[in-house]
Design an enzyme around this catalytic site. Sequence first.
Site, PDB file in Angstrom:
ATOM      1  CD  GLU B  31      -2.394  -1.598   2.571  1.00  0.00           C
ATOM      2  OE1 GLU B  31      -2.058  -0.938   3.556  1.00  0.00           O
ATOM      3  OE2 GLU B  31      -3.096  -2.626   2.650  1.00  0.00           O
ATOM      4  CG  LEU B  60      -5.897   0.157   1.884  1.00  0.00           C
ATOM      5  CD1 LEU B  60      -6.417   1.561   2.046  1.00  0.00           C
ATOM      6  CD2 LEU B  60      -6.080  -0.634   3.152  1.00  0.00           C
ATOM      7  CB  ALA B  61      -7.201  -6.080   0.481  1.00  0.00           C
ATOM      8  CD  GLU B  62      -4.068  -4.453   5.194  1.00  0.00           C
ATOM      9  OE1 GLU B  62      -5.198  -4.991   5.232  1.00  0.00           O
ATOM     10  OE2 GLU B  62      -3.908  -3.215   5.177  1.00  0.00           O
ATOM     11  CD  GLN B  84       0.190   2.516   4.845  1.00  0.00           C
ATOM     12  OE1 GLN B  84      -0.921   2.784   5.272  1.00  0.00           O
ATOM     13  NE2 GLN B  84       0.567   2.822   3.615  1.00  0.00           N
ATOM     14  CG  PHE B  85       1.567   1.584  10.540  1.00  0.00           C
ATOM     15  CD1 PHE B  85       2.452   2.201  11.411  1.00  0.00           C
ATOM     16  CD2 PHE B  85       1.079   2.318   9.461  1.00  0.00           C
ATOM     17  CE1 PHE B  85       2.833   3.517  11.217  1.00  0.00           C
ATOM     18  CE2 PHE B  85       1.464   3.633   9.268  1.00  0.00           C
ATOM     19  CZ  PHE B  85       2.343   4.244  10.149  1.00  0.00           C
ATOM     20  CG  ASP B  86       2.911  -2.206  14.380  1.00  0.00           C
ATOM     21  OD1 ASP B  86       1.773  -1.734  14.543  1.00  0.00           O
ATOM     22  OD2 ASP B  86       3.952  -1.557  14.611  1.00  0.00           O
ATOM     23  N   PRO B  91      -4.962  -8.572   9.090  1.00  0.00           N
ATOM     24  CG  PRO B  91      -6.164  -6.837   8.082  1.00  0.00           C
ATOM     25  CD  PRO B  91      -4.953  -7.104   8.945  1.00  0.00           C
ATOM     26  CG  HIS B 131      -0.501   3.767  13.492  1.00  0.00           C
ATOM     27  ND1 HIS B 131      -1.835   3.818  13.809  1.00  0.00           N
ATOM     28  CD2 HIS B 131      -0.410   4.136  12.197  1.00  0.00           C
ATOM     29  CE1 HIS B 131      -2.520   4.232  12.752  1.00  0.00           C
ATOM     30  NE2 HIS B 131      -1.684   4.426  11.759  1.00  0.00           N
TER      31      HIS B 131
END
Lengths: 361, 328
Positions: B31, B60-62, B84-86, B91, B131
């Site tokens: 992302e 936008l879908a992990e 993007q973040f821990d 997901p 975050h």
Amino acid sequence: MTRDPAALLPSAEPVMLIDPSGAPTGLADVPDDDTMLAAYGALVAARRLNDQAYALVRQGRLAVYPSSHGQEACQVAAAQVLGADDWLFPTYRDTVAAVTRGVDPVEVLVLLKGDWHSGYDPYRTKVAPQATPLATQLLHAVGVGYAAKLRGEPTVVMALCGDGATSEGDFHEALNFAAVFGVPVVFFVQNNEYAISVPLARQSVAPSLAHKGVGYGVPGERVDGNDVAALLAVLGGAVAKARAGEGPQLVEAHTYRMQAHTNADDATRYRQDDEVAAWVERDPLTRAEAYLRGRGALGDDQVTAYAAEADRMAAHVRDGLNRDVEPNPDDLFDFVYARRTPQLEEQAALVADELSREDAR
Amino acid sequence: MTHEKLTMAQALNRALRDAMAEDPSVLMFGEDVGPLGGVFRITDGLTAEFGEERCFDTPLAESGIVGLAVGMAMNGMRPVVEMQFDAFAYPAFEQVVSHVAKLRNRTRGAVTVPMVIRVPYAGGIGGVEHHCDSSESYYAHTPGLHVLAPANAADAYGLLREAIASPDPVVFLEPKKLYWSKEEVDLAAPVPGIGKAAVVREGTDATLIAYGPSVPTALEAAEVAAQDGRSLQVVDVRSIVPFDDATVCEAVRSTGRAVVVAEAVGFASVSSEIVARVTERCFHSLAAPIRRVTGFDIPFPPPKLEHFQLPGVDRILDAVDDLQWEDS
């Protein structure tokens, strides 16, 4: 900009080319006799394999078997519309599709026999390992297709799932990713009316599962899942469109799981016998046979020959599953990483030590 | 020898650039990693240099990102993906645990999924909820994954290059609060590989064991302790999985006392695993029970309270003081 959704919508009724009595509907041309005979032969083998595997569960040779009895036309067509360089992504209920594509049934059944989690080399036949978690494999299918696309290879990926799996998040992410990146994947949903015990009405109130493509800009189509001619035409058309660069396609087959989810399930707790009986009349095997006999393309001798060939395959399956493979405890540790970690070396040594003490006893 | 002053973020960027230049099968996606260069700019300039087929933004879908990477790795690519973040990696958990980690084993080595899952992780940057998680224990508990956590720019470069080249999937935890710390780096100089811990400060009285964001804190604590006449050794774990029992245990045996420092919640964690492993192997060399300085067993606090959660120099030195010194 709003793109016109009309081109994405499925037909009002599932496409049917041969009716349950075996008569052509006239909606479109039925595939030629050679194609239909090949499909019929595979259907005979498919039914025999489902029956054989079911029997092997009762004999204790398989832990469990999720049968595709009643769905064999979907299984056969999904495999037969693919070329040698295409990929098939089957689920646990798609043993027959993998076998139709050329995987040794004994190797496919390794999972359910309990010797290992998967028994075939996916690269040899381009059949991914059967997926047990729902819908997760659809994203892998998109990845395989996208890698091929980036290299300019004409690969199409056939990704299978059931009606229940369309409720999973990965189903939606897979359709969306495939659409955004224009990946040549055919998402093929076998809607067999039940996710174990839960009926379709509890999964979705969409007009049909094929309509779900509209939300992602993916064209959807509906097909009679017990009409192998219609399946070959619709899935073949979807593969051709994907290969031509038209992006992913979504196909929903309307079919029915004639048996319980697995042998461990009791279907009488959630559905009535008369509902099942209605689907017997739509059996995919008898429909294909009636059609081919009606055209004079299939006679008793050939029917006997196909049955004999299926029996040989069943004997091969019995032989393979009745052979006990001595489990090798090294296997526990050898495939976790490319090389065992020091910790796995220690743990493997512990098991070896236990075994050596057992032998000494 | 070309020493340069680089931040960890720049070293990571250089590692990606060099790996992509060397091997056309290496891809970078996630992302905002395309034209923007990632929210931390780790992928800065990669799309411009290698084109949008090699470094690209995804929906936008992990789960989709990791699942796509699985398929691409099955089909000859070496994907590097950015979560993007821990906490935004969760997901993707099913894909990571059920497929990334297991496909090699499932297929007896026929299907391998070499990939790197980069996760900017941990706190110390005043980040709001979701975050700042230290999520290493989830991954370390999953057989089939390698889990790395660099604590300096040289390791960030060297370990990321090795992770990308590895035949096994790697979860690569990047301590966010160290992204902007600058240091002299010789990128050509080899660093210890996957599976190797490093003694980053020699000492004789006790051993501090740390990884990722806690290493600079441990080094600072050792510096303060030295002024008080106490010699603390610092071990940087670097590779959480595989874990380097040999280096860690040799260090602890040499001092006989140890404190494990980690930002993550302490209960059922990497830090508790380290204590268990070292105790099992070094019991007779220990002069005192091993102490831990970890995050409390609470959800990561809001920015104005996070300093209570992060292991600090004073808390580390208090733990050291508790190691049953004969003179106290």
